[in-house]
Design a protein around this motif. Sequence first.
Motif, PDB file in Angstrom:
ATOM      1  N   TRP A 192     -41.019 -39.767  19.314  1.00  0.00           N
ATOM      2  CA  TRP A 192     -40.313 -38.929  18.342  1.00  0.00           C
ATOM      3  C   TRP A 192     -41.260 -38.466  17.259  1.00  0.00           C
ATOM      4  O   TRP A 192     -42.287 -39.109  17.010  1.00  0.00           O
ATOM      5  CB  TRP A 192     -39.163 -39.716  17.691  1.00  0.00           C
ATOM      6  N   LEU A 193     -40.885 -37.374  16.578  1.00  0.00           N
ATOM      7  CA  LEU A 193     -41.633 -36.918  15.416  1.00  0.00           C
ATOM      8  C   LEU A 193     -40.658 -36.716  14.276  1.00  0.00           C
ATOM      9  O   LEU A 193     -39.540 -36.240  14.493  1.00  0.00           O
ATOM     10  CB  LEU A 193     -42.280 -35.559  15.647  1.00  0.00           C
ATOM     11  N   VAL A 194     -41.113 -37.054  13.082  1.00  0.00           N
ATOM     12  CA  VAL A 194     -40.348 -36.670  11.900  1.00  0.00           C
ATOM     13  C   VAL A 194     -41.133 -35.540  11.243  1.00  0.00           C
ATOM     14  O   VAL A 194     -42.292 -35.718  10.865  1.00  0.00           O
ATOM     15  CB  VAL A 194     -40.159 -37.849  10.925  1.00  0.00           C
ATOM     16  N   VAL A 195     -40.521 -34.375  11.188  1.00  0.00           N
ATOM     17  CA  VAL A 195     -41.188 -33.204  10.614  1.00  0.00           C
ATOM     18  C   VAL A 195     -40.603 -32.979   9.226  1.00  0.00           C
ATOM     19  O   VAL A 195     -39.401 -32.757   9.075  1.00  0.00           O
ATOM     20  CB  VAL A 195     -40.990 -31.962  11.502  1.00  0.00           C
ATOM     21  N   GLU A 196     -41.467 -33.042   8.230  1.00  0.00           N
ATOM     22  CA  GLU A 196     -41.014 -33.086   6.843  1.00  0.00           C
ATOM     23  C   GLU A 196     -41.485 -31.863   6.055  1.00  0.00           C
ATOM     24  O   GLU A 196     -42.634 -31.442   6.169  1.00  0.00           O
ATOM     25  CB  GLU A 196     -41.600 -34.360   6.214  1.00  0.00           C
ATOM     26  N   GLY A 197     -40.576 -31.300   5.260  1.00  0.00           N
ATOM     27  CA  GLY A 197     -40.935 -30.208   4.360  1.00  0.00           C
ATOM     28  C   GLY A 197     -41.381 -30.775   3.031  1.00  0.00           C
ATOM     29  O   GLY A 197     -41.415 -31.993   2.845  1.00  0.00           O
ATOM     30  N   VAL A 198     -41.709 -29.879   2.090  1.00  0.00           N
ATOM     31  CA  VAL A 198     -42.213 -30.372   0.811  1.00  0.00           C
ATOM     32  C   VAL A 198     -41.153 -31.121   0.010  1.00  0.00           C
ATOM     33  O   VAL A 198     -41.496 -31.836  -0.925  1.00  0.00           O
ATOM     34  CB  VAL A 198     -42.799 -29.236  -0.069  1.00  0.00           C
ATOM     35  N   GLU A 199     -39.866 -30.991   0.410  1.00  0.00           N
ATOM     36  CA  GLU A 199     -38.839 -31.753  -0.326  1.00  0.00           C
ATOM     37  C   GLU A 199     -38.688 -33.156   0.242  1.00  0.00           C
ATOM     38  O   GLU A 199     -37.693 -33.825  -0.010  1.00  0.00           O
ATOM     39  CB  GLU A 199     -37.473 -31.075  -0.310  1.00  0.00           C
ATOM     40  N   GLU A 200     -39.648 -33.600   1.038  1.00  0.00           N
ATOM     41  CA  GLU A 200     -39.641 -34.932   1.634  1.00  0.00           C
ATOM     42  C   GLU A 200     -38.428 -35.139   2.520  1.00  0.00           C
ATOM     43  O   GLU A 200     -38.069 -34.259   3.276  1.00  0.00           O
ATOM     44  CB  GLU A 200     -39.744 -36.006   0.546  1.00  0.00           C
ATOM     45  N   VAL A 201     -37.752 -36.278   2.376  1.00  0.00           N
ATOM     46  CA  VAL A 201     -36.730 -36.672   3.335  1.00  0.00           C
ATOM     47  C   VAL A 201     -35.622 -35.626   3.458  1.00  0.00           C
ATOM     48  O   VAL A 201     -35.030 -35.429   4.505  1.00  0.00           O
ATOM     49  CB  VAL A 201     -36.158 -38.064   2.977  1.00  0.00           C
ATOM     50  N   LEU A 235     -45.817 -22.437   5.936  1.00  0.00           N
ATOM     51  CA  LEU A 235     -45.804 -22.981   7.293  1.00  0.00           C
ATOM     52  C   LEU A 235     -44.428 -23.542   7.615  1.00  0.00           C
ATOM     53  O   LEU A 235     -43.890 -24.355   6.866  1.00  0.00           O
ATOM     54  CB  LEU A 235     -46.853 -24.107   7.381  1.00  0.00           C
ATOM     55  N   ARG A 236     -43.862 -23.113   8.756  1.00  0.00           N
ATOM     56  CA  ARG A 236     -42.561 -23.652   9.157  1.00  0.00           C
ATOM     57  C   ARG A 236     -42.557 -23.974  10.634  1.00  0.00           C
ATOM     58  O   ARG A 236     -43.276 -23.358  11.421  1.00  0.00           O
ATOM     59  CB  ARG A 236     -41.432 -22.694   8.786  1.00  0.00           C
ATOM     60  N   LEU A 237     -41.739 -24.952  10.980  1.00  0.00           N
ATOM     61  CA  LEU A 237     -41.572 -25.292  12.386  1.00  0.00           C
ATOM     62  C   LEU A 237     -40.525 -24.375  12.999  1.00  0.00           C
ATOM     63  O   LEU A 237     -39.483 -24.115  12.394  1.00  0.00           O
ATOM     64  CB  LEU A 237     -41.101 -26.749  12.526  1.00  0.00           C
ATOM     65  N   VAL A 238     -40.804 -23.873  14.196  1.00  0.00           N
ATOM     66  CA  VAL A 238     -39.774 -23.213  14.997  1.00  0.00           C
ATOM     67  C   VAL A 238     -39.608 -24.062  16.249  1.00  0.00           C
ATOM     68  O   VAL A 238     -40.552 -24.252  17.021  1.00  0.00           O
ATOM     69  CB  VAL A 238     -40.139 -21.753  15.329  1.00  0.00           C
ATOM     70  N   GLU A 243     -30.765 -26.435  17.063  1.00  0.00           N
ATOM     71  CA  GLU A 243     -30.008 -26.119  15.853  1.00  0.00           C
ATOM     72  C   GLU A 243     -30.947 -25.868  14.678  1.00  0.00           C
ATOM     73  O   GLU A 243     -31.992 -26.513  14.559  1.00  0.00           O
ATOM     74  CB  GLU A 243     -29.067 -27.270  15.498  1.00  0.00           C
ATOM     75  N   GLY A 244     -30.521 -24.975  13.783  1.00  0.00           N
ATOM     76  CA  GLY A 244     -31.353 -24.545  12.664  1.00  0.00           C
ATOM     77  C   GLY A 244     -32.000 -25.668  11.882  1.00  0.00           C
ATOM     78  O   GLY A 244     -33.163 -25.576  11.468  1.00  0.00           O
ATOM     79  N   ILE A 245     -31.261 -26.752  11.692  1.00  0.00           N
ATOM     80  CA  ILE A 245     -31.723 -27.842  10.833  1.00  0.00           C
ATOM     81  C   ILE A 245     -33.023 -28.483  11.332  1.00  0.00           C
ATOM     82  O   ILE A 245     -33.758 -29.097  10.558  1.00  0.00           O
ATOM     83  CB  ILE A 245     -30.587 -28.877  10.685  1.00  0.00           C
ATOM     84  N   PHE A 246     -33.334 -28.332  12.623  1.00  0.00           N
ATOM     85  CA  PHE A 246     -34.580 -28.885  13.172  1.00  0.00           C
ATOM     86  C   PHE A 246     -35.794 -28.006  12.868  1.00  0.00           C
ATOM     87  O   PHE A 246     -36.924 -28.414  13.100  1.00  0.00           O
ATOM     88  CB  PHE A 246     -34.459 -29.076  14.687  1.00  0.00           C
ATOM     89  N   ASN A 247     -35.543 -26.788  12.405  1.00  0.00           N
ATOM     90  CA  ASN A 247     -36.626 -25.828  12.166  1.00  0.00           C
ATOM     91  C   ASN A 247     -37.145 -25.980  10.733  1.00  0.00           C
ATOM     92  O   ASN A 247     -36.921 -25.138   9.871  1.00  0.00           O
ATOM     93  CB  ASN A 247     -36.125 -24.401  12.423  1.00  0.00           C
ATOM     94  N   THR A 248     -37.835 -27.092  10.494  1.00  0.00           N
ATOM     95  CA  THR A 248     -38.256 -27.459   9.141  1.00  0.00           C
ATOM     96  C   THR A 248     -39.133 -26.389   8.485  1.00  0.00           C
ATOM     97  O   THR A 248     -40.106 -25.918   9.083  1.00  0.00           O
ATOM     98  CB  THR A 248     -39.037 -28.798   9.177  1.00  0.00           C
ATOM     99  N   LYS A 249     -38.748 -26.048   7.251  1.00  0.00           N
ATOM    100  CA  LYS A 249     -39.508 -25.065   6.474  1.00  0.00           C
ATOM    101  C   LYS A 249     -40.476 -25.793   5.540  1.00  0.00           C
ATOM    102  O   LYS A 249     -40.316 -26.976   5.268  1.00  0.00           O
ATOM    103  CB  LYS A 249     -38.546 -24.200   5.657  1.00  0.00           C
TER     104      LYS A 249
END
Length: 414
Positions: A192-201, A235-238, A243-249
Amino acid sequence: MGSKKSDRREFLKQGAALAGGMTLGAATNSATGQLEGPEAFIQGTDELVGYGKRSRFVTSERIAHGGRPSPDTFGLDFHIAAPLQDSVGVITPSSLHYIGTTRGAYVPDIDPDKHRLMIHGMVDRPLVFTMEELKRLPSVTRLHFIECAGNRANRRHTTVQETHGMTSCAEWTGVLLSTLLEEAGVQEGGDWLVVEGVEEVKGASSIPMTKAMDDCLLCYGMNGEAVRPQQGFPLRLVAPGFEGIFNTKWVRRIKVVDQYYMTYNDFGHLTQDPVNAALGYQIGPKSVITCPSGGQQLPGPGFYEVSGLAWSGGGAVSRVEVSTDGGQTWMDADIRGTAQRMAHTRFSFNWEWDGSECELQSRCTDEIGQLQPSRAQAGEFFNQSGSQPRVRGQDNSIQPWRIESDGSVHNAIA
Ligand SMILES: Nc1nc2c(c(=O)[nH]1)N[C@H]1C(S)=C(S)[C@@H](COP(=O)(O)O)O[C@H]1N2
Ligand SMILES: [Mo]
């Protein structure tokens, strides 16, 4: 269930009816019979030369979705829907791309020169990249839709912007996540991967390694330019079709882990009901007629090109059908261009409206054979019965539009 191809030759044969029934062409001066010139000209400015702007006569705009204003009094953005009723083709202009946030966001103002991406956890070589380093790596450019799980129609919605505006499609450019993960060397058991944006969790999601290795993209480009701040600059994940929520910005950290990690994103998605138990990953086959759609007005009987969008998290759209009798009979629509995988696909259907009340619907089938369900079928899946099933979770059910004899178009969800 009948199936009949909407035939271009049929349409051409009706050419006379079209010319007779519609006023075509530009305004002419009644005195001279000459075509009229423009009323005014747009004064050139450095700003317009540097970065263009649309015509002042084009006013299509995004709107707040789900009854919560954006920005709110604190300047937070919530969900904002794209004006699909005005869309042509399949690309959503960056300025009109929908916006999804997990419980409100201030858009981060990130200096790309200072931004770093870290890959760590269960890897042989933890890595930190600058944006410049990422851009030196082999890149790909792909058309992909993103859709929020909250893109759910109900009978109170009046327009397609309200029923379906929480999806958009852009041309994304970036580095395949697999390229970076191979560089880092994923260790045994790093599933698994946890992909994190600048707002952390708050901006993090857990992604299965198989998906990451398959087709996930870390994007710095969108529709031919840099990703917009609201879409995740720099940089964002596509995660195509998820579902949209997995596409971390605003991605800054990717941690390889051994199991699904609960994050803030899981909050509100967990229930006792196993059908609804977690985030839903892959978006089901879905379509909607954007023209004519709720709130629009047909000027009178005659020819119309029924047009809409179809997409699926399962791959490319392989077939779209249209019904003009409320789903009793279906006819094949034309698919415009070549359908891309996990991308909006434009369909059209040549239709002669006889002026009587009717109900338009569309449904799509994707390349792995999944067929878009009716609202009743989706309700059944979510253990709901009755004439007004409440679709919970992800809703990919068929959208009905009713055309009244006066040409007005209405949401026909009972
Ligand atoms: N970092 C971060 N990424 C995020 C979110 C967020 O709030 N923070 N919202 C998610 C949600 S709920 C959706 S639907 C998509 C929306 O992407 P978009 O705003 O580019 O349309 O981004 C996802 N990525
Ligand atoms: Mo979302």
